[in-house]
Design a protein around this motif. Structure first.
Motif, mmCIF file in Angstrom:
data_model
loop_
_atom_site.group_PDB
_atom_site.id
_atom_site.type_symbol
_atom_site.label_atom_id
_atom_site.label_comp_id
_atom_site.label_asym_id
_atom_site.label_seq_id
_atom_site.Cartn_x
_atom_site.Cartn_y
_atom_site.Cartn_z
ATOM 1 N N SER A 456 0.657 -1.023 0.291
ATOM 2 C CA SER A 456 0.487 -0.345 0.010
ATOM 3 C C SER A 456 0.529 1.415 -0.045
ATOM 4 O O SER A 456 0.437 2.810 -1.100
ATOM 5 C CB SER A 456 -0.588 -0.197 1.403
ATOM 6 N N GLN A 460 1.532 4.998 -5.737
ATOM 7 C CA GLN A 460 1.681 6.452 -5.437
ATOM 8 C C GLN A 460 -0.131 6.663 -5.864
ATOM 9 O O GLN A 460 -0.676 7.652 -5.072
ATOM 10 C CB GLN A 460 2.160 6.656 -5.928
ATOM 11 N N ARG A 461 -1.279 5.649 -6.550
ATOM 12 C CA ARG A 461 -1.984 7.012 -7.062
ATOM 13 C C ARG A 461 -2.868 6.468 -6.637
ATOM 14 O O ARG A 461 -3.921 5.372 -5.677
ATOM 15 C CB ARG A 461 -1.990 6.322 -8.851
ATOM 16 N N SER A 462 -4.036 7.479 -6.554
ATOM 17 C CA SER A 462 -5.386 7.123 -5.391
ATOM 18 C C SER A 462 -6.092 6.108 -6.677
ATOM 19 O O SER A 462 -6.900 5.179 -6.286
ATOM 20 C CB SER A 462 -6.427 8.263 -5.378
ATOM 21 N N GLY A 463 -5.873 5.613 -7.338
ATOM 22 C CA GLY A 463 -7.214 5.190 -8.599
ATOM 23 C C GLY A 463 -6.203 3.888 -8.756
ATOM 24 O O GLY A 463 -7.103 2.945 -9.223
ATOM 25 N N ASP A 464 -5.253 3.295 -7.805
ATOM 26 C CA ASP A 464 -5.031 1.845 -8.496
ATOM 27 C C ASP A 464 -5.520 0.864 -7.568
ATOM 28 O O ASP A 464 -5.348 1.643 -6.186
ATOM 29 C CB ASP A 464 -3.055 2.215 -7.828
#
Length: 565
Positions: A456, A460-464
């Motif tokens: 986690s 880095q990205r919120s959509g991952d």
């Protein structure tokens, strides 16, 4: 009741004067520990207008001969013992029972006993009606004891087949062997299973007691994780295990008397030692130690009473015969609850979350109309919380397989519309089964939680999305990410895991882990579906594990590109 020594023929015994006999008080059991001598008992039975039986209440005596004397003549004799076929007994019974030949005149029973085992000769003359009444109670208890042992052995065997944890299997073996020991000491196995093959008795008692102790010691080591909490306790149990293994072998090859003395002494020593080790690991923070001490105290005390009784250190009594069976029965019941403790904790947590949501819903239904909107918002929040729980893995707190499937379907359709690339990383822990086998499933759970946290942190990205795909396998979904970017993320995760040992809550040194990762990237089209992306990532993961593990492999047609750690 008197006991002379040194004569063997019944006629010579009858000629011995009263002053040469050793008197044993009525109601007291003759108990001589272990001896190769033969023992004669003289039992005078007065006339009484009722049918009576004479019972020698210890079924493990090798040779038992009874001569009935009436008016100065031997009128009847019987020769039996557990070295003779079961049908040599005049009355079919697990003990040695003989009908008193006269009700109208006094008779004398001359009893000869010789055995390689413990010399315990409990003799009682009882009216037949009273004997039958007592027998109903005794057999009722034996039946109940057998039912408890069989039921709980099967229950825990089913648990072992479901969870595949060796602790349950060793517990089943402990229950079965302990039950067999008790049934053997009560003469029931000889009566039920091999009545025509008495030589089995010679090779059964010592090995089955050894097997029960071996199973109990291994179960103790695994259930309490003794190696992690008490090094000296673990070494003592290892030594006891080795001595018991020798006793098991010696039971088949060596002297029966030496073997039974050996194993009885060992049981008398190992019983309190195991109990003290349980207390020690409990004090050091092993919560299961409390369950062990509570459940095993009656079993250990019962076995201790049995061992010292067979050694002749305490007199034989109904208590010494009942205590071991009662200890086994109480132990198997209480310890079955302890083995289910961990399963029940997880179930209880989920039930509490569901009950909380349902309670909020019930309160919303009872709210006045003026506060409907407020309560409706609370209900929606509770439902969202419940949905989040249903989409979150209960152990690692990352997305579960259901959430992953939903997210993959959504991102696939979005990438199909916009003609974007979609990347997937599949990974699992190298040699995770060895971690579970060596340190236990609690440490394995800690490793999964730590790995999920590391993954986690690297996303880095919120959509991952980081999801637990199953067991020790995880999936990372990377929308709008090309193969180079996905490979870079995978390599960063591999390095981070290798550099971060896991500190377990089980009070042991940190556990080092490595992971293998498979990377696949696909631009969706109308002729393919999202399962093709999973298949490619899975093939790449398989290649990573085949190439030596602790590496990243990228899928492309008919070849893979490894990044070696």
């Amino acid at each position: 009741m008197s006991v002379p020594q040194g004569a063997r023929d019944v006629e010579a015994i009858r000629a011995i004067g009263p002053d040469q006999w050793q008197t044993v008080p009525a109601g007291q059991t003759l108990n001589r520990g272990f001896s190769d001598d033969e023992f004669w008992l003289q039992v005078r039975v007065p006339a009484q207008p009722a049918n009576r039986v004479l019972e020698v209440g210890y079924p493990l005596l090798d040779e038992v001969s009874v001569y009935w004397e009436l008016d100065g003549r031997i009128i009847e004799s019987h020769h039996t013992g557990d070295t003779r076929p079961f049908d040599s007994r005049p009355i079919v019974h697990r003990n040695f029972v003989f009908l008193v030949p006269s009700n109208t005149e006094p008779v004398t029973a001359w009893i000869r006993v010789q055995t390689q085992g413990s010399v315990q000769v409990p003799v009682a003359v009882t009216p037949s009606a009273e004997f039958l009444a007592n027998e109903q109670i005794s057999y009722g208890w034996q039946t109940m004891f057998l039912g408890i042992v069989v039921a709980l052995a099967l229950y825990n065997l089913f648990l072992f087949l479901i969870v595949r944890h060796q602790t349950y299997l060793w517990y089943v073996l402990t229950v079965v062997c302990s039950g067999a020991v008790q049934l053997n000491f009560n003469g029931l196995l000889f009566q039920w299973f091999w009545p025509d093959v008495p030589w089995i008795n010679r090779y059964f008692t010592v090995p089955v007691v050894s097997a029960a102790l071996i199973a109990a010691i291994v179960f103790t080591m695994k259930f309490l994780l003794v190696k992690s909490y008490s090094r000296w306790g673990y070494r003592i149990l290892q030594a006891l295990l080795a001595v018991n293994l020798l006793g098991l072998i010696y039971g088949f090859l060596g002297s029966y008397q030496v073997g039974i003395i050996w194993i009885s002494s060992l049981a008398a020593f190992a019983t309190p030692v195991a109990w003290l080790i349980g207390i020690n690991v409990w004090r050091r923070g092993q919560i299961l130690g409390g369950f062990y001490v509570l459940a095993w105290t009656p079993l250990l005390l019962g076995h201790l009473v049995l061992a010292v009784s067979k050694l002749g250190w305490i007199p034989r009594s109904p208590f010494t015969e009942l205590a071991p069976q009662a200890g086994v029965a109480v132990e198997v019941i209480l310890l079955s609850f302890a083995l289910a403790y961990r399963i029940n904790m997880e179930r209880r947590r989920r039930q509490q979350a569901q009950e909380h949501a349902l309670d909020i819903q019930r309160q919303a239904n009872l709210t006045l109309e003026s506060r409907v909107r407020e309560r409706t918002e609370e209900l929606e929040q509770a439902n969202e919380q419940l949905r989040a729980i249903s989409l979150t893995d209960g152990l690692t707190h990352v997305a579960n397989r259901r959430r992953f499937d939903e997210k993959l379907e959504t991102e696939w359709n979005r990438a199909l519309r916009h003609e974007h690339e979609l990347s997937l990383i599949l990974l699992d822990i190298d040699h995770f089964k060895q971690v579970n086998d060596r340190f236990g499933h609690l440490v394995g759970d800690d490793c999964l939680v730590a790995l999920a946290s590391i993954l986690s942190d690297e996303v880095q990205r919120s959509g991952d999305l980081v999801a637990r795909y199953g067991g020790e396998e995880f999936a990372i979904l990377l929308p709008t990410t090309d193969v180079a970017g996905a490979q870079q993320v995978a390599e960063r995760m591999r390095l981070s895991v290798a550099r971060t040992p896991v500190n377990s809550g089980e009070h042991m040194s940190p556990v080092s882990l490595t992971i293998s990762l498979g990377v696949a990237t696909l631009t969706p089209n109308r002729q393919s579906d999202c399962q093709e992306l999973i298949r490619r990532a899975d093939e790449a993961l398989y290649a990573a594990k085949s190439d030596g593990r602790n590496r990243v492999v990228v899928w492309h047609p008919k070849a893979v590109a490894p990044t070696t750690g």
